[in-house]
Design a protein around this motif. Sequence first.
Motif, PDB file in Angstrom:
ATOM      1  N   GLY A  46       0.814  -1.210   0.000  1.00  0.00           N
ATOM      2  CA  GLY A  46       0.000   0.000   0.000  1.00  0.00           C
ATOM      3  C   GLY A  46       0.846   1.259   0.000  1.00  0.00           C
ATOM      4  O   GLY A  46       2.005   1.261   0.429  1.00  0.00           O
ATOM      5  N   ALA A  47       0.251   2.353  -0.490  1.00  0.00           N
ATOM      6  CA  ALA A  47       0.985   3.603  -0.675  1.00  0.00           C
ATOM      7  C   ALA A  47       1.503   4.177   0.644  1.00  0.00           C
ATOM      8  O   ALA A  47       2.634   4.660   0.718  1.00  0.00           O
ATOM      9  CB  ALA A  47       0.100   4.627  -1.380  1.00  0.00           C
ATOM     10  N   GLU A  48       0.699   4.139   1.693  1.00  0.00           N
ATOM     11  CA  GLU A  48       1.102   4.750   2.964  1.00  0.00           C
ATOM     12  C   GLU A  48       2.328   4.058   3.555  1.00  0.00           C
ATOM     13  O   GLU A  48       3.308   4.718   3.942  1.00  0.00           O
ATOM     14  CB  GLU A  48      -0.060   4.697   3.965  1.00  0.00           C
ATOM     15  CG  GLU A  48       0.263   5.384   5.283  1.00  0.00           C
ATOM     16  CD  GLU A  48      -0.903   5.359   6.267  1.00  0.00           C
ATOM     17  OE1 GLU A  48      -0.662   5.590   7.470  1.00  0.00           O
ATOM     18  OE2 GLU A  48      -2.053   5.120   5.836  1.00  0.00           O
ATOM     19  N   ARG A  49       2.290   2.733   3.609  1.00  0.00           N
ATOM     20  CA  ARG A  49       3.431   2.001   4.182  1.00  0.00           C
ATOM     21  C   ARG A  49       4.649   2.053   3.261  1.00  0.00           C
ATOM     22  O   ARG A  49       5.793   2.118   3.735  1.00  0.00           O
ATOM     23  CB  ARG A  49       3.036   0.550   4.469  1.00  0.00           C
ATOM     24  CG  ARG A  49       2.007   0.424   5.586  1.00  0.00           C
ATOM     25  CD  ARG A  49       1.849  -1.001   6.061  1.00  0.00           C
ATOM     26  NE  ARG A  49       1.310  -1.885   5.017  1.00  0.00           N
ATOM     27  CZ  ARG A  49       1.177  -3.208   5.163  1.00  0.00           C
ATOM     28  NH1 ARG A  49       1.558  -3.799   6.291  1.00  0.00           N
ATOM     29  NH2 ARG A  49       0.655  -3.936   4.199  1.00  0.00           N
ATOM     30  N   MET A  50       4.418   2.041   1.952  1.00  0.00           N
ATOM     31  CA  MET A  50       5.536   2.144   1.018  1.00  0.00           C
ATOM     32  C   MET A  50       6.229   3.490   1.188  1.00  0.00           C
ATOM     33  O   MET A  50       7.467   3.552   1.278  1.00  0.00           O
ATOM     34  CB  MET A  50       5.038   1.985  -0.418  1.00  0.00           C
ATOM     35  CG  MET A  50       6.147   2.016  -1.471  1.00  0.00           C
ATOM     36  SD  MET A  50       7.222   0.556  -1.432  1.00  0.00           S
ATOM     37  CE  MET A  50       6.185  -0.633  -2.335  1.00  0.00           C
ATOM     38  N   GLN A  51       5.459   4.567   1.229  1.00  0.00           N
ATOM     39  CA  GLN A  51       6.041   5.905   1.377  1.00  0.00           C
ATOM     40  C   GLN A  51       6.810   6.026   2.688  1.00  0.00           C
ATOM     41  O   GLN A  51       7.919   6.578   2.731  1.00  0.00           O
ATOM     42  CB  GLN A  51       4.951   6.973   1.318  1.00  0.00           C
ATOM     43  CG  GLN A  51       5.485   8.408   1.318  1.00  0.00           C
ATOM     44  CD  GLN A  51       6.208   8.751   0.024  1.00  0.00           C
ATOM     45  OE1 GLN A  51       5.599   8.830  -1.030  1.00  0.00           O
ATOM     46  NE2 GLN A  51       7.528   8.929   0.108  1.00  0.00           N
ATOM     47  N   ARG A  52       6.230   5.516   3.756  1.00  0.00           N
ATOM     48  CA  ARG A  52       6.889   5.609   5.068  1.00  0.00           C
ATOM     49  C   ARG A  52       8.244   4.915   5.053  1.00  0.00           C
ATOM     50  O   ARG A  52       9.236   5.440   5.575  1.00  0.00           O
ATOM     51  CB  ARG A  52       5.995   4.986   6.146  1.00  0.00           C
ATOM     52  CG  ARG A  52       6.592   5.087   7.548  1.00  0.00           C
ATOM     53  CD  ARG A  52       5.629   4.624   8.612  1.00  0.00           C
ATOM     54  NE  ARG A  52       5.373   3.179   8.548  1.00  0.00           N
ATOM     55  CZ  ARG A  52       4.192   2.644   8.272  1.00  0.00           C
ATOM     56  NH1 ARG A  52       3.155   3.415   8.003  1.00  0.00           N
ATOM     57  NH2 ARG A  52       4.038   1.331   8.241  1.00  0.00           N
ATOM     58  N   ASN A  53       8.304   3.757   4.411  1.00  0.00           N
ATOM     59  CA  ASN A  53       9.564   3.016   4.375  1.00  0.00           C
ATOM     60  C   ASN A  53      10.602   3.660   3.464  1.00  0.00           C
ATOM     61  O   ASN A  53      11.789   3.686   3.795  1.00  0.00           O
ATOM     62  CB  ASN A  53       9.305   1.568   3.961  1.00  0.00           C
ATOM     63  CG  ASN A  53       8.832   0.706   5.104  1.00  0.00           C
ATOM     64  OD1 ASN A  53       9.625   0.249   5.924  1.00  0.00           O
ATOM     65  ND2 ASN A  53       7.524   0.499   5.191  1.00  0.00           N
ATOM     66  N   LEU A  54      10.173   4.191   2.320  1.00  0.00           N
ATOM     67  CA  LEU A  54      11.115   4.881   1.440  1.00  0.00           C
ATOM     68  C   LEU A  54      11.669   6.133   2.110  1.00  0.00           C
ATOM     69  O   LEU A  54      12.845   6.475   1.931  1.00  0.00           O
ATOM     70  CB  LEU A  54      10.453   5.233   0.111  1.00  0.00           C
ATOM     71  CG  LEU A  54      10.123   4.071  -0.820  1.00  0.00           C
ATOM     72  CD1 LEU A  54       9.585   4.588  -2.144  1.00  0.00           C
ATOM     73  CD2 LEU A  54      11.333   3.187  -1.059  1.00  0.00           C
ATOM     74  N   ASP A  55      10.834   6.799   2.909  1.00  0.00           N
ATOM     75  CA  ASP A  55      11.309   7.956   3.664  1.00  0.00           C
ATOM     76  C   ASP A  55      12.322   7.520   4.716  1.00  0.00           C
ATOM     77  O   ASP A  55      13.343   8.198   4.928  1.00  0.00           O
ATOM     78  CB  ASP A  55      10.132   8.676   4.340  1.00  0.00           C
ATOM     79  CG  ASP A  55       9.232   9.414   3.355  1.00  0.00           C
ATOM     80  OD1 ASP A  55       9.677   9.666   2.212  1.00  0.00           O
ATOM     81  OD2 ASP A  55       8.079   9.716   3.721  1.00  0.00           O
ATOM     82  N   ARG A  56      12.071   6.394   5.365  1.00  0.00           N
ATOM     83  CA  ARG A  56      12.973   5.910   6.419  1.00  0.00           C
ATOM     84  C   ARG A  56      14.356   5.582   5.879  1.00  0.00           C
ATOM     85  O   ARG A  56      15.364   5.859   6.521  1.00  0.00           O
ATOM     86  CB  ARG A  56      12.390   4.650   7.076  1.00  0.00           C
ATOM     87  CG  ARG A  56      11.202   4.874   7.978  1.00  0.00           C
ATOM     88  CD  ARG A  56      10.581   3.551   8.356  1.00  0.00           C
ATOM     89  NE  ARG A  56      11.453   2.751   9.201  1.00  0.00           N
ATOM     90  CZ  ARG A  56      11.448   1.421   9.235  1.00  0.00           C
ATOM     91  NH1 ARG A  56      10.653   0.736   8.434  1.00  0.00           N
ATOM     92  NH2 ARG A  56      12.251   0.781  10.053  1.00  0.00           N
ATOM     93  N   ILE A  57      14.397   4.986   4.682  1.00  0.00           N
ATOM     94  CA  ILE A  57      15.700   4.593   4.134  1.00  0.00           C
ATOM     95  C   ILE A  57      16.282   5.650   3.207  1.00  0.00           C
ATOM     96  O   ILE A  57      17.422   5.514   2.755  1.00  0.00           O
ATOM     97  CB  ILE A  57      15.619   3.231   3.411  1.00  0.00           C
ATOM     98  CG1 ILE A  57      14.697   3.290   2.188  1.00  0.00           C
ATOM     99  CG2 ILE A  57      15.161   2.143   4.369  1.00  0.00           C
ATOM    100  CD1 ILE A  57      14.636   1.984   1.398  1.00  0.00           C
TER     101      ILE A  57
END
Length: 266
Positions: free
Chosen positions: A136-147
């Motif tokens: 999903g977009a929300e979890r994908m975005q959060r993880n790309l921001d984290r890394i």
Amino acid sequence: MKNGKLLLTLILAVVLSGSALNLMPKADAHNVITELPLEDSFGGVPGTMVLKNLKTDKQYVYNGERSRERFTPESSFKVPNALIGLEEKAVADEYEVKRWDGVVREFEAWNRDHTLASGMRHSVIWYYQAMARDIGAERMQRNLDRIGYGNRDISGGIDRFWLNSSLKISAQEQEAFVEKLVEEELPFQEQTMKTVKRILIDEEKDAYTLHGKTGTRLSDMGLGWYVGYVETEKATWVFATNIDGSGSKARQLTKEALLKLGIIPE
């Protein structure tokens, strides 16, 4: 011609040994970036290669200007996609099967059921697209921001943003990302990182183990990636190569460079 090749080999050996002229102040020895003389290897093909020795912390670059230019990652994005999918439980493990939907695609190997591992090995886009939708977009975005992966832009759509779309990353950034994966310094569980490193094994020999992932812009074969790392008895080398061409060509050029530089044997 033979003498010319011998001279180039000697020059490369000196460069990699650290004995070549250092163009940076001595105090910055660990931050030195040495230009790789790989013009003959690339044969006029526009591209770049970033190579880092994790033992000495020294980086070597062919075409430094391009190494900082961002391009779409294409299927090299399967590496962070797999990490995020495992971490977010979109797949249970490397063996989780997704059933083929019956749509006949351009590569025969894609037209069957796949696991996370086989999907990585055969670069099965539909498998990783399905997993991205599950993330999903929300979890994908959060993880790309984290890394901090490239420009972190997923606006191109949850199952297409890495394919000639909004997400872009440079070879320098790819090298830094893979380096953190190798050192297991990414913000993921240790088992998640170990699993992805294992499914990235591309070639195992007595003298080395090569981990890598290609990526190709399929619409015109005009962009190719090969990113990963090679483990030898002496050191671990992280690399990121991109060219105006296919991922398989980028892989070929990377292997030829590793051979020429004496990092892996014939």
